[in-house]
Design a protein around this motif. Sequence first.
Motif, PDB file in Angstrom:
ATOM      1  N   ASN A   3       0.845  -1.189   0.000  1.00  0.00           N
ATOM      2  CA  ASN A   3       0.000   0.000   0.000  1.00  0.00           C
ATOM      3  C   ASN A   3       0.887   1.247   0.000  1.00  0.00           C
ATOM      4  N   TYR A   5       1.550   3.441   2.293  1.00  0.00           N
ATOM      5  CA  TYR A   5       2.398   3.495   3.478  1.00  0.00           C
ATOM      6  C   TYR A   5       3.675   2.689   3.261  1.00  0.00           C
ATOM      7  N   LYS A  11       6.994   3.358   8.559  1.00  0.00           N
ATOM      8  CA  LYS A  11       7.178   4.137   9.786  1.00  0.00           C
ATOM      9  C   LYS A  11       8.408   5.039   9.722  1.00  0.00           C
ATOM     10  N   THR A  52      -0.473   8.077   9.199  1.00  0.00           N
ATOM     11  CA  THR A  52      -0.508   6.627   9.003  1.00  0.00           C
ATOM     12  C   THR A  52      -1.928   6.148   8.729  1.00  0.00           C
ATOM     13  N   LYS A  53      -2.866   6.607   9.534  1.00  0.00           N
ATOM     14  CA  LYS A  53      -4.259   6.199   9.337  1.00  0.00           C
ATOM     15  C   LYS A  53      -4.827   6.762   8.032  1.00  0.00           C
ATOM     16  N   ARG A  56      -4.536   4.530   5.308  1.00  0.00           N
ATOM     17  CA  ARG A  56      -5.273   3.284   5.550  1.00  0.00           C
ATOM     18  C   ARG A  56      -4.392   2.156   6.092  1.00  0.00           C
ATOM     19  N   GLU A  57      -3.356   2.550   6.809  1.00  0.00           N
ATOM     20  CA  GLU A  57      -2.491   1.572   7.455  1.00  0.00           C
ATOM     21  C   GLU A  57      -3.004   1.372   8.878  1.00  0.00           C
ATOM     22  N   LYS A  58      -3.122   0.136   9.286  1.00  0.00           N
ATOM     23  CA  LYS A  58      -3.574  -0.153  10.648  1.00  0.00           C
ATOM     24  C   LYS A  58      -2.461   0.216  11.615  1.00  0.00           C
ATOM     25  N   VAL A  59      -2.843   0.953  12.630  1.00  0.00           N
ATOM     26  CA  VAL A  59      -1.873   1.350  13.643  1.00  0.00           C
ATOM     27  C   VAL A  59      -2.610   1.491  14.963  1.00  0.00           C
ATOM     28  N   THR A  60      -1.987   1.014  16.010  1.00  0.00           N
ATOM     29  CA  THR A  60      -2.548   1.203  17.346  1.00  0.00           C
ATOM     30  C   THR A  60      -1.481   1.853  18.210  1.00  0.00           C
ATOM     31  N   TYR A  61      -1.964   2.649  19.114  1.00  0.00           N
ATOM     32  CA  TYR A  61      -1.072   3.302  20.066  1.00  0.00           C
ATOM     33  C   TYR A  61      -1.785   3.277  21.397  1.00  0.00           C
TER      34      TYR A  61
END
Length: 121
Positions: A3, A5, A11, A52-53, A56-61
């Motif tokens: 994708n 990203y 990152k 990042t979002k 459409r990249e999955k990211v959690t913090y």
Amino acid sequence: MTNLYQNIGGKKTIDIIVDNFYNILSNDNRVNHLLNDIDLESQKIRTFLFLTKSMREKVTYNQPLSNKYITPDKLTEEELAVFEEVWINVLLEMDLTILLPLVRQGIAVSKCLKKRLESND
């Protein structure tokens, strides 16, 4: 299948974009005063998450973020214009013009939010 990203370097590239953006802002006399009363690291994380979002990249913090950050609705039209200018310059310098639509969309949303909040006052 990759994708956007992943295509731009993931990152590592986003971190560089965000660092460059805030380094330029911190040296810009038109807006650097806005950075005085915020938690810059928290601001950078929020910007990283937004970019990042947006791709459409999955990211959690899961760490707590400071409440001392810049909200676009609190910026003047002139300050928003400076932010947009700096974003454009950073992306041009990094040859990442593919991200310009994301940044422009974010600025446009910020302007709409600002107008909506002002009309509710």
